[in-house]
Design a protein around this motif. Structure first.
Motif, PDB file in Angstrom:
ATOM      1  N   HIS A  15      16.742  88.105 -39.313  1.00 32.24           N
ATOM      2  CA  HIS A  15      16.650  86.893 -40.130  1.00 32.24           C
ATOM      3  C   HIS A  15      15.184  86.571 -40.394  1.00 32.24           C
ATOM      4  O   HIS A  15      14.630  85.604 -39.832  1.00 32.24           O
ATOM      5  CB  HIS A  15      17.336  85.726 -39.414  1.00 32.24           C
ATOM      6  N   PRO A  16      14.504  87.352 -41.236  1.00 27.41           N
ATOM      7  CA  PRO A  16      13.046  87.210 -41.391  1.00 27.41           C
ATOM      8  C   PRO A  16      12.592  85.854 -41.904  1.00 27.41           C
ATOM      9  O   PRO A  16      11.458  85.459 -41.654  1.00 27.41           O
ATOM     10  CB  PRO A  16      12.699  88.329 -42.378  1.00 27.41           C
ATOM     11  N   GLU A  17      13.433  85.114 -42.619  1.00 28.05           N
ATOM     12  CA  GLU A  17      13.017  83.820 -43.155  1.00 28.05           C
ATOM     13  C   GLU A  17      13.473  82.655 -42.293  1.00 28.05           C
ATOM     14  O   GLU A  17      13.152  81.509 -42.582  1.00 28.05           O
ATOM     15  CB  GLU A  17      13.553  83.645 -44.587  1.00 28.05           C
ATOM     16  N   ARG A  18      14.217  82.944 -41.256  1.00 28.83           N
ATOM     17  CA  ARG A  18      14.681  81.870 -40.373  1.00 28.83           C
ATOM     18  C   ARG A  18      13.554  81.476 -39.429  1.00 28.83           C
ATOM     19  O   ARG A  18      13.010  82.325 -38.724  1.00 28.83           O
ATOM     20  CB  ARG A  18      15.902  82.321 -39.583  1.00 28.83           C
ATOM     21  N   PRO A  19      13.181  80.215 -39.377  1.00 26.68           N
ATOM     22  CA  PRO A  19      12.072  79.828 -38.498  1.00 26.68           C
ATOM     23  C   PRO A  19      12.463  79.910 -37.028  1.00 26.68           C
ATOM     24  O   PRO A  19      13.632  79.757 -36.666  1.00 26.68           O
ATOM     25  CB  PRO A  19      11.773  78.390 -38.917  1.00 26.68           C
ATOM     26  N   PHE A  20      11.473  80.158 -36.190  1.00 24.15           N
ATOM     27  CA  PHE A  20      11.660  80.078 -34.753  1.00 24.15           C
ATOM     28  C   PHE A  20      10.387  79.499 -34.153  1.00 24.15           C
ATOM     29  O   PHE A  20       9.346  79.435 -34.817  1.00 24.15           O
ATOM     30  CB  PHE A  20      11.989  81.443 -34.133  1.00 24.15           C
ATOM     31  N   ALA A  21      10.487  79.084 -32.919  1.00 23.65           N
ATOM     32  CA  ALA A  21       9.350  78.417 -32.274  1.00 23.65           C
ATOM     33  C   ALA A  21       8.892  79.180 -31.041  1.00 23.65           C
ATOM     34  O   ALA A  21       9.669  79.866 -30.379  1.00 23.65           O
ATOM     35  CB  ALA A  21       9.717  76.994 -31.895  1.00 23.65           C
ATOM     36  N   ILE A  22       7.620  79.038 -30.777  1.00 25.98           N
ATOM     37  CA  ILE A  22       7.011  79.489 -29.528  1.00 25.98           C
ATOM     38  C   ILE A  22       6.382  78.258 -28.897  1.00 25.98           C
ATOM     39  O   ILE A  22       5.627  77.529 -29.552  1.00 25.98           O
ATOM     40  CB  ILE A  22       5.937  80.557 -29.790  1.00 25.98           C
ATOM     41  N   THR A  23       6.709  78.004 -27.656  1.00 19.07           N
ATOM     42  CA  THR A  23       6.101  76.873 -26.965  1.00 19.07           C
ATOM     43  C   THR A  23       5.147  77.394 -25.901  1.00 19.07           C
ATOM     44  O   THR A  23       5.301  78.498 -25.380  1.00 19.07           O
ATOM     45  CB  THR A  23       7.151  75.958 -26.322  1.00 19.07           C
ATOM     46  N   ALA A  24       4.149  76.600 -25.592  1.00 20.96           N
ATOM     47  CA  ALA A  24       3.145  77.019 -24.623  1.00 20.96           C
ATOM     48  C   ALA A  24       2.666  75.825 -23.825  1.00 20.96           C
ATOM     49  O   ALA A  24       2.445  74.743 -24.387  1.00 20.96           O
ATOM     50  CB  ALA A  24       1.960  77.669 -25.328  1.00 20.96           C
ATOM     51  N   ARG A  25       2.496  76.047 -22.540  1.00 21.67           N
ATOM     52  CA  ARG A  25       1.918  74.974 -21.724  1.00 21.67           C
ATOM     53  C   ARG A  25       0.498  74.682 -22.191  1.00 21.67           C
ATOM     54  O   ARG A  25       0.057  73.531 -22.177  1.00 21.67           O
ATOM     55  CB  ARG A  25       1.912  75.392 -20.245  1.00 21.67           C
ATOM     56  N   ARG A  26      -0.204  75.738 -22.664  1.00 31.45           N
ATOM     57  CA  ARG A  26      -1.569  75.567 -23.135  1.00 31.45           C
ATOM     58  C   ARG A  26      -1.790  76.525 -24.304  1.00 31.45           C
ATOM     59  O   ARG A  26      -1.657  77.740 -24.148  1.00 31.45           O
ATOM     60  CB  ARG A  26      -2.553  75.852 -21.993  1.00 31.45           C
ATOM     61  N   LEU A  27      -2.132  75.987 -25.456  1.00 33.56           N
ATOM     62  CA  LEU A  27      -2.344  76.782 -26.661  1.00 33.56           C
ATOM     63  C   LEU A  27      -3.809  76.714 -27.075  1.00 33.56           C
ATOM     64  O   LEU A  27      -4.350  75.631 -27.317  1.00 33.56           O
ATOM     65  CB  LEU A  27      -1.465  76.266 -27.812  1.00 33.56           C
ATOM     66  N   VAL A  28      -4.452  77.862 -27.146  1.00 31.23           N
ATOM     67  CA  VAL A  28      -5.833  77.973 -27.607  1.00 31.23           C
ATOM     68  C   VAL A  28      -5.775  78.338 -29.083  1.00 31.23           C
ATOM     69  O   VAL A  28      -5.445  79.465 -29.443  1.00 31.23           O
ATOM     70  CB  VAL A  28      -6.596  79.043 -26.802  1.00 31.23           C
ATOM     71  N   THR A  29      -6.085  77.385 -29.971  1.00 27.53           N
ATOM     72  CA  THR A  29      -5.879  77.623 -31.403  1.00 27.53           C
ATOM     73  C   THR A  29      -7.038  78.359 -32.064  1.00 27.53           C
ATOM     74  O   THR A  29      -6.849  79.043 -33.067  1.00 27.53           O
ATOM     75  CB  THR A  29      -5.661  76.298 -32.162  1.00 27.53           C
ATOM     76  N   CYS A  30      -8.260  78.182 -31.564  1.00 25.25           N
ATOM     77  CA  CYS A  30      -9.475  78.711 -32.226  1.00 25.25           C
ATOM     78  C   CYS A  30      -9.593  78.197 -33.656  1.00 25.25           C
ATOM     79  O   CYS A  30     -10.258  78.814 -34.498  1.00 25.25           O
ATOM     80  CB  CYS A  30      -9.513  80.238 -32.189  1.00 25.25           C
ATOM     81  N   ASP A  31      -8.968  77.081 -33.931  1.00 26.65           N
ATOM     82  CA  ASP A  31      -8.981  76.456 -35.254  1.00 26.65           C
ATOM     83  C   ASP A  31     -10.165  75.493 -35.315  1.00 26.65           C
ATOM     84  O   ASP A  31     -10.209  74.520 -34.557  1.00 26.65           O
ATOM     85  CB  ASP A  31      -7.666  75.710 -35.468  1.00 26.65           C
ATOM     86  N   PRO A  32     -11.133  75.740 -36.202  1.00 29.76           N
ATOM     87  CA  PRO A  32     -12.314  74.858 -36.221  1.00 29.76           C
ATOM     88  C   PRO A  32     -11.981  73.408 -36.545  1.00 29.76           C
ATOM     89  O   PRO A  32     -12.715  72.503 -36.155  1.00 29.76           O
ATOM     90  CB  PRO A  32     -13.204  75.490 -37.294  1.00 29.76           C
ATOM     91  N   SER A  33     -10.875  73.185 -37.239  1.00 23.57           N
ATOM     92  CA  SER A  33     -10.517  71.807 -37.567  1.00 23.57           C
ATOM     93  C   SER A  33     -10.053  71.037 -36.337  1.00 23.57           C
ATOM     94  O   SER A  33     -10.003  69.802 -36.353  1.00 23.57           O
ATOM     95  CB  SER A  33      -9.420  71.783 -38.637  1.00 23.57           C
ATOM     96  N   ARG A  34      -9.704  71.738 -35.278  1.00 18.69           N
ATOM     97  CA  ARG A  34      -9.286  71.088 -34.028  1.00 18.69           C
ATOM     98  C   ARG A  34     -10.389  71.100 -32.970  1.00 18.69           C
ATOM     99  O   ARG A  34     -10.231  70.531 -31.901  1.00 18.69           O
ATOM    100  CB  ARG A  34      -8.045  71.782 -33.458  1.00 18.69           C
ATOM    101  N   ALA A  35     -11.484  71.783 -33.261  1.00 17.82           N
ATOM    102  CA  ALA A  35     -12.542  71.951 -32.269  1.00 17.82           C
ATOM    103  C   ALA A  35     -13.422  70.712 -32.184  1.00 17.82           C
ATOM    104  O   ALA A  35     -13.501  69.906 -33.109  1.00 17.82           O
ATOM    105  CB  ALA A  35     -13.388  73.173 -32.621  1.00 17.82           C
ATOM    106  N   SER A  36     -14.098  70.596 -31.062  1.00 15.23           N
ATOM    107  CA  SER A  36     -15.065  69.520 -30.858  1.00 15.23           C
ATOM    108  C   SER A  36     -16.144  70.052 -29.924  1.00 15.23           C
ATOM    109  O   SER A  36     -16.034  71.150 -29.380  1.00 15.23           O
ATOM    110  CB  SER A  36     -14.387  68.299 -30.241  1.00 15.23           C
ATOM    111  N   ALA A  37     -17.178  69.266 -29.717  1.00 15.32           N
ATOM    112  CA  ALA A  37     -18.255  69.692 -28.829  1.00 15.32           C
ATOM    113  C   ALA A  37     -17.733  69.951 -27.422  1.00 15.32           C
ATOM    114  O   ALA A  37     -18.177  70.882 -26.747  1.00 15.32           O
ATOM    115  CB  ALA A  37     -19.353  68.637 -28.805  1.00 15.32           C
ATOM    116  N   GLY A  38     -16.792  69.153 -26.993  1.00 15.63           N
ATOM    117  CA  GLY A  38     -16.241  69.326 -25.651  1.00 15.63           C
ATOM    118  C   GLY A  38     -15.103  70.310 -25.588  1.00 15.63           C
ATOM    119  O   GLY A  38     -14.669  70.684 -24.492  1.00 15.63           O
TER     120      GLY A  38
END
Length: 427
Positions: A15-38
């Motif tokens: 089912h390639p178009e059916r969404p599924f989820a991955i959950t994580a106790r801790r997710l490291v996004t490396c997304d600059p929009s979520r980053a901060s100095a700390g």
């Protein structure tokens, strides 16, 4: 995990178009929009990722992303940390054969340049590559990529450079193309290492050899679509700036990107050339002057740090503090090759980058995810966990990203996904 990785893959395939989820106790996004100095890594605690059609559809705290009634099944529930899949920005992965005897000599104090002058080194790998069939090279590369995937890697730059003649360079790049077409392996970025060493038949004439490469071999390889980048080894016992410049300029004229081996043994001006050509990266940099660092910074050229090679060769590290202070992007690669970095482990390179080069954990992880992806032209494909990118992810059997850069000596990735499908799994 709520479902074994194989079941998650089978469900996604059906089912390639059916969404599924991955959950994580801790997710490291490396997304600059979520980053901060700390928090330069943009970490989300108790997080969820929704994947649809192989791409990331939503990212955020679990309570926000998986609201009651959303109807998105959880395919993987990670008790530890999840990161973007690792991106290995510098490898010679399509090699074949072993140079273990040379390694033993080197560990006993033998000099790398003396070994090469005696007919070992790159020329030894040339003989193995020329003797191999295209099938041999492709099979060896596929097996190597599978092992890299098991270590959390989802994208690999793969250089030729062991043919040293047109036919064998093409054979190596064709093996890269064959392996790169397999969606069950890490995605592959092909690089034609046009100037690596001088073959015996060149009679010692580096300038004439480089001219042949620029005039004949490079245009044919570009026309066949076998490379995205062209590389050259610029150093004291390798090619000079004047010999490399026409090849790299020709590559740019043909629409290919440029990356350059620079200053592994001596600073001969390679950093300035890389900057002048707008190279994607300048790699090694154990020897680079302040003027070269300033040029790289002005041009926005990334520094590819290769600590396994400098460890093997007992070299002092590059001037990382000066590169950092100048604002040069730092990326980390395994340099996987049969001579100076006989490894396939990017996590090992990260451990050495932190211990020997003084990178912070965040710098090392960004240097093998977001920054590495950008340097390989994959900024809009992978390297971070944010909506719109492909679902290239590593699920680690580790509690925190700090643990990724510890020298485990064994795979610690619980599951590795490319385009939302599991390509490697533990157990």
């Amino acid at each position: 995990m709520t479902a074994p990785p194989g079941a998650a893959r089978a469900e996604a395939a059906q089912h390639p178009e059916r969404p599924f989820a991955i959950t994580a106790r801790r997710l490291v996004t490396c997304d600059p929009s979520r980053a901060s100095a700390g928090d330069p890594l943009g970490v989300i605690e108790d997080a969820a990722i929704v994947v649809r059609g192989g791409a990331i559809d939503a990212v955020g705290p679990r309570r926000e992303v998986l609201r009651p009634g959303a109807g998105v099944p959880i395919a993987i529930e990670a008790a530890g940390v999840v990161t973007p899949g690792l991106v290995d920005c510098h490898t010679h992965a399509p090699w074949i054969g072993s140079r273990d005897a040379e390694y033993a000599i080197r560990m006993a104090g033998g000099d790398y340049e003396a070994i090469a002058a005696a007919g070992g080194g790159i020329v030894a790998s040339m003989r193995a590559a020329r003797a191999a069939t295209a099938g041999d090279l492709a099979d060896t590369l596929r097996a190597r990529l599978r092992r890299m995937a098991a270590l959390g890697v989802t994208a690999v730059e793969a250089k030729s450079g062991y043919g040293l003649d047109e036919a064998t360079e093409r054979k190596q790049l064709e093996a890269v193309a064959e392996a790169g077409s397999d969606a069950r392996l890490p995605r592959v970025v092909p690089t034609y290492l046009a100037l690596h060493a001088l073959p015996p038949e060149a009679g010692g004439d580096r300038a004439a050899y480089a001219a042949t490469v620029a005039r004949s071999w490079l245009p044919a390889i570009a026309a066949a679509g076998l490379a995205r980048y062209v590389d050259a080894y610029i150093d004291r016992s390798a090619f000079s700036v004047d010999e490399a410049r026409p090849v790299l300029e020709r590559a740019r004229a043909l629409g290919l990107g440029v990356r350059v081996h620079v200053g592994q043994f001596a600073d001969v001006g390679g950093a300035e050339l890389a900057a002048a050509l707008g190279a994607a990266s300048a790699d090694h940099l154990e020897h680079v002057a302040p003027e070269g660092i300033a040029a790289l910074a002005r041009a926005g050229v990334a520094a590819a740090l290769l600590p396994v090679a400098s460890f093997t060769l007992r070299q002092e590290p590059p001037p990382v503090a000066a590169l950092r202070a100048a604002g040069v992007p730092l990326i980390v690669g395994s340099d996987a090759n049969p001579g100076t970095a006989p490894t396939e482990s990017l996590p090992l390179a990260l451990a050495l980058a932190v211990r020997l080069y003084g990178l912070t954990v965040a710098e090392a992880i960004l240097g093998a995810t977001r920054e590495a992806a950008a340097a390989l032209g994959l900024r809009g494909v992978c390297g971070a966990v944010r909506p719109g990118l492909r679902a290239d992810l590593a699920v680690w059997d580790l509690p925190h990203e700090n643990a990724i850069v510890q020298p485990w000596g064994a795979p610690r990735a619980r599951a590795v996904l490319r385009d939302g499908e599991v390509i490697a799994a533990a157990g």
